[in-house]
Design an enzyme around this catalytic site. Sequence first.
Site, mmCIF file in Angstrom:
data_model
loop_
_atom_site.group_PDB
_atom_site.id
_atom_site.type_symbol
_atom_site.label_atom_id
_atom_site.label_comp_id
_atom_site.label_asym_id
_atom_site.label_seq_id
_atom_site.Cartn_x
_atom_site.Cartn_y
_atom_site.Cartn_z
ATOM 1 N N GLN A 146 -3.305 5.062 -8.703
ATOM 2 C CA GLN A 146 -3.104 4.676 -7.301
ATOM 3 C C GLN A 146 -3.552 5.727 -6.279
ATOM 4 O O GLN A 146 -4.140 5.386 -5.262
ATOM 5 C CB GLN A 146 -1.624 4.350 -7.100
ATOM 6 C CG GLN A 146 -1.265 3.866 -5.722
ATOM 7 C CD GLN A 146 0.190 3.420 -5.673
ATOM 8 O OE1 GLN A 146 0.531 2.353 -6.175
ATOM 9 N NE2 GLN A 146 1.050 4.223 -5.093
ATOM 10 N N GLU A 189 -3.342 4.404 2.974
ATOM 11 C CA GLU A 189 -2.716 5.636 3.455
ATOM 12 C C GLU A 189 -3.736 6.581 4.073
ATOM 13 O O GLU A 189 -3.503 7.782 4.200
ATOM 14 C CB GLU A 189 -1.962 6.318 2.308
ATOM 15 C CG GLU A 189 -0.834 5.439 1.785
ATOM 16 C CD GLU A 189 0.128 6.171 0.865
ATOM 17 O OE1 GLU A 189 -0.062 7.361 0.611
ATOM 18 O OE2 GLU A 189 1.089 5.522 0.415
ATOM 19 N N ASP A 201 -0.768 10.199 -8.351
ATOM 20 C CA ASP A 201 0.268 9.176 -8.478
ATOM 21 C C ASP A 201 -0.328 8.083 -9.359
ATOM 22 O O ASP A 201 -1.151 7.286 -8.903
ATOM 23 C CB ASP A 201 0.671 8.613 -7.105
ATOM 24 C CG ASP A 201 1.812 7.600 -7.230
ATOM 25 O OD1 ASP A 201 2.252 7.350 -8.366
ATOM 26 O OD2 ASP A 201 2.250 7.069 -6.184
ATOM 27 N N LYS A 245 12.384 8.526 -1.223
ATOM 28 C CA LYS A 245 11.966 7.599 -0.174
ATOM 29 C C LYS A 245 13.235 6.970 0.401
ATOM 30 O O LYS A 245 13.890 6.163 -0.283
ATOM 31 C CB LYS A 245 11.084 6.492 -0.754
ATOM 32 C CG LYS A 245 9.709 6.945 -1.238
ATOM 33 C CD LYS A 245 9.023 5.812 -2.000
ATOM 34 C CE LYS A 245 7.530 6.058 -2.184
ATOM 35 N NZ LYS A 245 6.938 5.083 -3.133
ATOM 36 N N ARG A 265 5.981 5.668 2.994
ATOM 37 C CA ARG A 265 5.531 4.512 2.229
ATOM 38 C C ARG A 265 4.095 4.199 2.643
ATOM 39 O O ARG A 265 3.592 4.702 3.635
ATOM 40 C CB ARG A 265 6.409 3.281 2.509
ATOM 41 C CG ARG A 265 7.883 3.429 2.183
ATOM 42 C CD ARG A 265 8.171 3.846 0.764
ATOM 43 N NE ARG A 265 7.635 2.996 -0.289
ATOM 44 C CZ ARG A 265 8.360 2.254 -1.119
ATOM 45 N NH1 ARG A 265 9.673 2.226 -0.998
ATOM 46 N NH2 ARG A 265 7.793 1.549 -2.083
ATOM 47 N N LYS A 282 5.108 14.084 1.252
ATOM 48 C CA LYS A 282 3.906 13.289 0.955
ATOM 49 C C LYS A 282 3.872 12.149 1.973
ATOM 50 O O LYS A 282 4.789 11.320 1.980
ATOM 51 C CB LYS A 282 4.053 12.763 -0.476
ATOM 52 C CG LYS A 282 3.009 11.793 -0.943
ATOM 53 C CD LYS A 282 3.385 11.268 -2.333
ATOM 54 C CE LYS A 282 2.524 10.075 -2.686
ATOM 55 N NZ LYS A 282 3.064 9.258 -3.768
HETATM 56 P P1 PGA Z 1 4.192 2.449 -1.800
HETATM 57 O O1 PGA Z 1 3.354 3.642 -2.402
HETATM 58 O O2 PGA Z 1 4.759 2.874 -0.525
HETATM 59 O O3 PGA Z 1 3.157 1.366 -1.694
HETATM 60 O O4 PGA Z 1 5.250 2.128 -2.822
HETATM 61 C C1 PGA Z 1 3.675 4.992 -2.253
HETATM 62 C C2 PGA Z 1 3.848 5.620 -3.606
HETATM 63 O O5 PGA Z 1 3.751 4.936 -4.647
HETATM 64 O O6 PGA Z 1 4.159 6.802 -3.686
HETATM 65 ZN ZN ZN Z 2 4.372 6.531 -6.103
#
Ligand code: PGA
Ligand code: ZN
Length: 446
Positions: free
Chosen positions: A171, A214, A255, A356, A385, A407
Amino acid sequence: MTSDTAISTLHAWQALDSRGKPTVGCEVVLADGSRGDATVPSGASTGTHEARELRDGDAGRYAGNGVLKAVANVEGEIARAVRCRDAADQAALDRRMRELDGTAGLGRLGANAILSVSVAAAVAAARSRGRELWEHAAAMAGREGEAPLLPVPMVNIISGGAHAGRSIDVQDFLVVPLGAGSFAEAIEWASRVREGTAQVLAERGLPVALVADEGGLGPVLPANRTALEVLCRGIERAGLALDGGDGRGVGIAIDIAATQFFDRDGHYVLAAEQRRLTSAELIAELAQWCAEFPIVSLEDALAEDDWEGWPEATRVLGSARSGQHVQLLGDDFFVTSLDRLEDGITARAANAVLVKPNQAGTLSDALDVVRRAHSARYTTVLSARSGETEDTWLADLAVGWRTGQIKVGSTMRSERTAKWNRLIRLESALGGKAGYAGGRELSRFA
Ligand code: PGA
Ligand code: ZN
């Protein structure tokens, strides 16, 4: 007698996040007239076990993603339950909302509704006391007397997976500017690497105009390891050194978000490479990457419920970089849940926690996870996110809670730079009063 920080009114609205999806905004007004507002983020590669957002499901508006029910819950049920309660007592306020919801995942009222109140109340309480949000966050964590700590940034350069149309399976490929001497310098290094990597891709005829969710580059590459190789060339093109284990150069964080390509019969399917791996084979593959590239952090190396694989991955990969400590970071694996972290500690699974706040649903729950992680000698990375807003509260939490790492995506797109800019400004304003975590943070508890 009503205290100055007693909640008097709540107002909520449907805002937009950086993907154009609705999200909840909330303003809390206190008895003394102080106001605080907050908008909450939303993920794309969400873990099964994270707190539940409430979405309208009415296909006529925003394809069912509207949050008008969550907004109504803030102004109705939640407002009635928290009116006159002390916004400065975060733990009691959050506990009350959790009880009111009555479900483990906060799905009845919506974790998006509850988090918006939790954060807005903290912002209002900070204002009422004439404090910056980071100071209020430090007090919340019982760390008032300590120097504030600027975190090390983990910065997205190349995206794949759910953040870039699944062009590659992994990802996110990020950099950690280990050797930078300040937060501002770390961001400058990361920005140079992004530019250098874009140049390397352009020279290979790969389009760089498309920006991933992102703010990272989202090229179509033949294999996952190509992204690692390109990133190394990008670091060198930026005039920086690949980290050689001495913490002076630039390290790579990945990640994997392995839950996203874990199939029902227990295999990891690398679609881009047409390979199907067992847990052990994926660990072996990652060990090779660690041996070849300056990888300092691996997030969600395995799927969220691969409890057999995680301890093994931690044992093997934790030192896969010729004896250097590698951070094994749990995101979907821990989902900022104290219970899951506790199970992970017992099983010796992972050595770091991605935090998070919207996975937890309230600030207090997220803070409990930070504290428990540190007491178990797990490092913490506070995280945004993929769907974000221009709000900056996350930056203040990192400083006040002393998470050590943060992050929030790449060095472009305003919802990302809003957080970097807040940290740059805090570093500049605090001067010598603040510390900077520095690259050693990643192996602090190793
Ligand atoms: P997400 O990705 O906010 O789409 O879950 C961020 C991550 O996986 O760290
Ligand atoms: Zn992640």
